[in-house]
Design a protein around this motif. Structure first.
Motif, mmCIF file in Angstrom:
data_model
loop_
_atom_site.group_PDB
_atom_site.id
_atom_site.type_symbol
_atom_site.label_atom_id
_atom_site.label_comp_id
_atom_site.label_asym_id
_atom_site.label_seq_id
_atom_site.Cartn_x
_atom_site.Cartn_y
_atom_site.Cartn_z
ATOM 1 N N ASP A 4 38.099 -1.763 -28.095
ATOM 2 C CA ASP A 4 37.994 -0.917 -29.278
ATOM 3 C C ASP A 4 36.903 0.143 -29.152
ATOM 4 O OD1 ASP A 4 35.943 -2.766 -29.390
ATOM 5 O OD2 ASP A 4 36.010 -2.957 -31.575
ATOM 6 N N GLU A 5 36.382 0.325 -27.975
ATOM 7 C CA GLU A 5 35.346 1.316 -27.743
ATOM 8 C C GLU A 5 35.978 2.669 -27.408
ATOM 9 O OE1 GLU A 5 31.933 0.952 -27.903
ATOM 10 O OE2 GLU A 5 32.266 -1.039 -28.690
ATOM 11 N N SER A 6 35.158 3.700 -27.385
ATOM 12 C CA SER A 6 35.636 5.031 -27.034
ATOM 13 C C SER A 6 36.049 5.066 -25.568
ATOM 14 C CB SER A 6 34.525 6.048 -27.284
ATOM 15 O OG SER A 6 33.516 5.893 -26.315
ATOM 16 N N GLU A 22 22.257 9.898 -28.794
ATOM 17 C CA GLU A 22 22.903 9.519 -30.059
ATOM 18 C C GLU A 22 22.589 10.516 -31.164
ATOM 19 O OE1 GLU A 22 23.245 4.672 -29.794
ATOM 20 O OE2 GLU A 22 21.365 5.536 -30.487
ATOM 21 N N THR A 26 28.364 13.941 -31.792
ATOM 22 C CA THR A 26 29.189 13.585 -32.945
ATOM 23 C C THR A 26 30.413 12.790 -32.516
ATOM 24 O OG1 THR A 26 30.346 15.712 -32.846
ATOM 25 C CG2 THR A 26 28.433 15.569 -34.305
ATOM 26 N N ASP A 27 30.684 12.734 -31.230
ATOM 27 C CA ASP A 27 31.813 11.958 -30.711
ATOM 28 C C ASP A 27 31.487 10.472 -30.714
ATOM 29 O OD1 ASP A 27 33.742 13.837 -30.171
ATOM 30 O OD2 ASP A 27 33.217 14.076 -28.068
ATOM 31 N N ASP A 28 32.546 9.672 -30.709
ATOM 32 C CA ASP A 28 32.421 8.232 -30.549
ATOM 33 C C ASP A 28 32.331 7.959 -29.056
ATOM 34 O OD1 ASP A 28 32.420 5.490 -30.993
ATOM 35 O OD2 ASP A 28 34.608 5.385 -31.009
ATOM 36 N N THR A 30 30.391 5.489 -25.943
ATOM 37 C CA THR A 30 29.627 4.293 -25.603
ATOM 38 C C THR A 30 28.495 4.711 -24.677
ATOM 39 O OG1 THR A 30 31.598 2.909 -25.759
ATOM 40 C CG2 THR A 30 29.741 2.007 -24.534
#
Length: 118
Positions: A4-6, A22, A26-28, A30
């Motif tokens: 379920d990670e990017s 971080e 703005t992207d998801d 890890t």
């Protein structure tokens, strides 16, 4: 394996580097910290847990002796990985000006908060 990670994984050396990135993105994404070193066992654990052979990996480490050693090790183990290099003027990811780091991340298709591009 984490599913379920990017799709994008950024590998950095330390927690300060992770926090700096971080703040900008703005992207998801890890972000994995190696804490400066990476044993074969630890790398194998990360490889399996994060499925690194099948994800987009970006290596972003300091431009010092330990960072270059880590980059070389990661490049050997993850030949598909892309690299972001900080200027030797700044030497460290955490001390690289935000606008320069944001531009470098953007160049690798990672969305950043536009306030850091000024």
């Amino acid at each position: 394996m984490i599913t379920d990670e990017s799709e994008i994984v950024i590998i950095v050396e330390g927690l300060t580097d992770k926090r700096q990135i971080e703040k900008l993105i703005t992207d998801d994404v890890t972000i994995l910290c190696t804490n400066g070193t990476l044993s074969i066992e630890r790398f194998d654990d990360l490889l399996e847990e994060y499925d690194l052979d099948y994800r987009d990996v970006i290596i972003l480490v300091d431009e010092d002796k330990s960072g270059m050693k880590l980059r070389k090790q990661l490049a050997r183990e993850l030949p598909h990985a892309e690299h972001i290099r900080v200027s030797s003027d700044y030497r460290e990811v955490a001390t690289t000006p935000e606008n320069i780091l944001a531009t470098a991340l953007l160049s690798k298709r990672i969305s950043v908060n536009p306030i850091f591009l000024v």
